[in-house]
Design an enzyme around this catalytic site. Structure first.
Site, PDB file in Angstrom:
ATOM      1  NE  ARG A   1      -4.237  -1.546   0.251  1.00 63.01           N
ATOM      2  CZ  ARG A   1      -5.276  -1.717   1.066  1.00 63.01           C
ATOM      3  NH1 ARG A   1      -5.493  -0.896   2.044  1.00 63.01           N
ATOM      4  NH2 ARG A   1      -6.103  -2.712   0.865  1.00 63.01           N
TER       5      ARG A   1
ATOM      6  NE  ARG B   1      -7.277   5.422   2.558  1.00 58.09           N
ATOM      7  CZ  ARG B   1      -8.190   4.561   2.999  1.00 58.09           C
ATOM      8  NH1 ARG B   1      -9.439   4.939   3.112  1.00 58.09           N
ATOM      9  NH2 ARG B   1      -7.856   3.339   3.349  1.00 58.09           N
TER      10      ARG B   1
ATOM     11  NE  ARG C   1      -9.757   7.596  -2.572  1.00 56.27           N
ATOM     12  CZ  ARG C   1     -11.030   7.898  -2.374  1.00 56.27           C
ATOM     13  NH1 ARG C   1     -11.455   9.130  -2.562  1.00 56.27           N
ATOM     14  NH2 ARG C   1     -11.887   6.955  -2.001  1.00 56.27           N
TER      15      ARG C   1
ATOM     16  CG  ASP D   1      -8.731  -3.224  -4.448  1.00 56.45           C
ATOM     17  OD1 ASP D   1      -8.167  -2.591  -3.557  1.00 56.45           O
ATOM     18  OD2 ASP D   1      -9.504  -4.173  -4.217  1.00 56.45           O
TER      19      ASP D   1
ATOM     20  CE1 TYR E   1     -12.778  -7.636   1.403  1.00 57.29           C
ATOM     21  CE2 TYR E   1     -11.184  -9.267   0.661  1.00 57.29           C
ATOM     22  CZ  TYR E   1     -11.514  -8.191   1.463  1.00 57.29           C
ATOM     23  OH  TYR E   1     -10.586  -7.669   2.328  1.00 57.29           O
TER      24      TYR E   1
HETATM   25  O1  CP3 Z   1       0.243  -1.687  -2.478  1.00 60.34           O
HETATM   26  C1  CP3 Z   1      -0.074  -0.765  -3.256  1.00 60.34           C
HETATM   27  O2  CP3 Z   1       0.301   0.428  -3.098  1.00 60.34           O
HETATM   28  C2  CP3 Z   1      -0.839  -1.130  -4.518  1.00 60.34           C
HETATM   29  C3  CP3 Z   1      -2.228  -0.978  -4.487  1.00 60.34           C
HETATM   30  C4  CP3 Z   1      -3.165  -1.913  -3.711  1.00 60.34           C
HETATM   31  C5  CP3 Z   1      -4.395  -1.458  -3.234  1.00 60.34           C
HETATM   32  N1  CP3 Z   1      -5.097  -2.515  -2.743  1.00 60.34           N
HETATM   33  C6  CP3 Z   1      -4.841  -0.054  -3.300  1.00 60.34           C
HETATM   34  C7  CP3 Z   1      -5.947   0.380  -2.449  1.00 60.34           C
HETATM   35  C8  CP3 Z   1      -3.095  -3.274  -3.426  1.00 60.34           C
HETATM   36  C9  CP3 Z   1      -1.954  -4.242  -3.662  1.00 60.34           C
HETATM   37  C10 CP3 Z   1      -4.336  -3.658  -2.816  1.00 60.34           C
HETATM   38  C11 CP3 Z   1      -4.670  -5.029  -2.415  1.00 60.34           C
HETATM   39  C12 CP3 Z   1      -5.882  -5.288  -1.626  1.00 60.34           C
HETATM   40  N2  CP3 Z   1      -7.116  -4.715  -1.749  1.00 60.34           N
HETATM   41  C13 CP3 Z   1      -5.969  -6.305  -0.656  1.00 60.34           C
HETATM   42  C14 CP3 Z   1      -4.879  -7.267  -0.298  1.00 60.34           C
HETATM   43  C15 CP3 Z   1      -3.816  -6.677   0.525  1.00 60.34           C
HETATM   44  C16 CP3 Z   1      -4.244  -6.402   1.934  1.00 60.34           C
HETATM   45  O3  CP3 Z   1      -4.271  -5.219   2.297  1.00 60.34           O
HETATM   46  O4  CP3 Z   1      -4.455  -7.376   2.648  1.00 60.34           O
HETATM   47  C17 CP3 Z   1      -7.278  -6.271  -0.137  1.00 60.34           C
HETATM   48  C18 CP3 Z   1      -7.837  -7.165   0.956  1.00 60.34           C
HETATM   49  C19 CP3 Z   1      -8.000  -5.284  -0.857  1.00 60.34           C
HETATM   50  C20 CP3 Z   1      -9.457  -4.926  -0.735  1.00 60.34           C
HETATM   51  C21 CP3 Z   1      -9.586  -3.519  -0.328  1.00 60.34           C
HETATM   52  N3  CP3 Z   1      -9.413  -2.442  -1.186  1.00 60.34           N
HETATM   53  C22 CP3 Z   1      -9.766  -3.003   0.983  1.00 60.34           C
HETATM   54  C23 CP3 Z   1      -9.990  -3.845   2.228  1.00 60.34           C
HETATM   55  C24 CP3 Z   1      -9.679  -1.603   0.878  1.00 60.34           C
HETATM   56  C25 CP3 Z   1      -9.663  -0.608   2.006  1.00 60.34           C
HETATM   57  C26 CP3 Z   1     -10.916   0.157   2.178  1.00 60.34           C
HETATM   58  C27 CP3 Z   1     -10.654   1.339   3.096  1.00 60.34           C
HETATM   59  O5  CP3 Z   1     -11.426   2.260   2.989  1.00 60.34           O
HETATM   60  O6  CP3 Z   1      -9.673   1.321   3.861  1.00 60.34           O
HETATM   61  C28 CP3 Z   1      -9.469  -1.269  -0.474  1.00 60.34           C
HETATM   62  C29 CP3 Z   1      -9.314   0.083  -1.051  1.00 60.34           C
HETATM   63  C30 CP3 Z   1      -7.938   0.476  -1.451  1.00 60.34           C
HETATM   64  N4  CP3 Z   1      -7.120  -0.290  -2.221  1.00 60.34           N
HETATM   65  C31 CP3 Z   1      -7.281   1.707  -1.149  1.00 60.34           C
HETATM   66  C32 CP3 Z   1      -6.029   1.660  -1.784  1.00 60.34           C
HETATM   67  C33 CP3 Z   1      -4.978   2.730  -1.837  1.00 60.34           C
HETATM   68  C34 CP3 Z   1      -7.859   2.867  -0.362  1.00 60.34           C
HETATM   69  C35 CP3 Z   1      -8.899   3.528  -1.225  1.00 60.34           C
HETATM   70  C36 CP3 Z   1      -8.970   5.011  -1.085  1.00 60.34           C
HETATM   71  O7  CP3 Z   1      -8.166   5.741  -1.701  1.00 60.34           O
HETATM   72  O8  CP3 Z   1      -9.887   5.444  -0.386  1.00 60.34           O
END
Ligand code: CP3
Length: 354
Positions: free
Chosen positions: A27, A31, A40, A77, A154
């Protein structure tokens, strides 16, 4: 394609000698960076950001420009696959990801298509191509996917969960149906990752965020087996270089030997295991990626440096370590603390590579 200028990440994944321990952070584009929040905002929503190759490229490069990390990870994602299967992904503030049409019945599962990565997921491949061009060989680009088991949680729950009630009920009551779902997901993930590799991803990683919620027996049957099939189906060489594969099961330390025997090149570790112990158990077979507790980044830069020193010492001299956090960086971390982390890894690891 431009010559790769910094290849220490790819070399470490293949347990080859490096000058200093490479680092990237799960990640890393997110944010906690003000420049991410600005892009974003411009995009509108998170999914609009993922679907816009130029903007996805911009946020992918932000942490590379700011911190001098050794690898970039595609901004996307894991839930793009279920979205492409027609489940209707959306994000609600504070609640995380949701699906409009979760998978509930046998008919739902049987009707799921295996998406064509160059059609429904073409926007991801466009992002990969755009990012490779913009990186111009500075650092390698990591492609990724979720594991079939993690994606299934999911899809069946319709979003995030703590209990996995629906997913596990399906697994216990109708194992053959759960296998049908996982099989479809494994096919989808294999062709999705191969398309990312063809588009330019130089390493790939599978995120099994929820494998650790299973019993040992169920982990092997319902999660690891499908990751193993994916690894066996991946393109392992592109442009004359090996494309390393990393498997990350959060909570998977007890199954390290089995994960290392899956055919992967590297195993991602969460912070609950000492990396020295992990190395003694599997370090002659795979590289290790990890594993600082992400919450250390809430502490002072001095304390961060100390923790980095401990992990480097625990791993010891020699090859096969990619530094990372044990899970994603939290959204309210001070970027200065991330800078301290990267600097500590690069400077304190020098003596281990002489
Ligand atoms: O690592 C990186 O920088 C690359 C991008 C990346 C994202 N998601 C961006 C993201 C990667 C590799 C993921 C993987 C991901 N997504 C996983 C597996 C890794 C882990 O964390 O266990 C999972 C379970 C997801 C599903 C998902 N997407 C969740 C649980 C969330 C969070 C929701 C929240 O509001 O916190 C996301 C959204 C997400 N994916 C964000 C980012 C930067 C935040 C979205 C935003 O900008 O609001």
């Amino acid at each position: 394609m431009a010559e790769l200028k910094n290849d220490r990440f790819l070399r470490a994944l293949l347990r080859q000698p490096v000058d200093t321990t490479p680092i990237w952070v799960m990640r890393q584009a997110g944010r906690y960076l003000p420049e991410y929040r600005a892009t974003r905002e411009k995009a509108g929503s998170f999914m609009d950001l993922c679907r816009n190759a130029e903007l996805a490229c911009e946020v992918t490069l932000q942490p590379i420009d700011r911190f001098g990390l050794d690898a970039a990870i595609l901004f996307s994602d894991i839930l793009t696959i279920p979205d492409a299967m027609g489940l209707g992904l959306y994000f609600t503030e504070g609640e995380g990801p949701r699906f409009e049409r979760p998978v509930r019945s046998e008919a739902d599962i049987r009707a799921l298509p295996v998406p064509d990565p160059e059609q429904e997921l073409r926007y991801v491949m466009e992002a990969v191509r755009t990012i490779r061009g913009a990186l111009n060989g500075r650092v390698p680009l990591i492609g990724f996917s979720g594991s079939p088991w993690t994606l299934a949680t999911y899809m069946v729950e319709g979003g995030s969960t703590k209990v996995f009630a629906n997913t596990k009920a399906l697994m216990f009551d109708r194992p053959e149906l759960m296998h049908a779902l996982l099989d479809k997901l494994a096919q989808s993930v294999t062709s999705y990752l191969n398309a990312q590799i063809a588009a330019g991803a130089q390493a790939v990683m599978i995120f099994d965020t929820w494998g650790g919620m299973l019993t040992s027996r169920d982990y092997r049957t319902f999660s690891l087996e499908y990751m193993r099939r994916i690894v066996a189906g991946l393109t392992r060489e592109n442009d004359g270089r090996r494309v390393p594969v990393t498997l990350f099961t959060k909570g998977g330390a007890q199954w390290l030997e089995d994960i290392a025997a899956s055919g992967c090149d590297a195993v991602g570790l969460d912070w609950t295991i000492d990396i020295g112990e992990a190395r003694r158990r599997v370090g002659d077979r795979v590289a290790l990626q990890g594993n600082m507790d992400p919450c250390v980044l809430y502490a002072s830069p001095d304390r961060i440096r100390q923790e980095v020193a401990t992990i480097l010492e625990d791993f010891g001299a020699g090859n096969g370590h990619v530094f990372n956090l044990g899970h994603g960086i939290h959204p309210n971390i001070d970027p200065e603390h991330m800078a301290a982390l990267v600097d500590a890894v690069h400077s304190l690891s020098l003596p281990y590579h002489r």
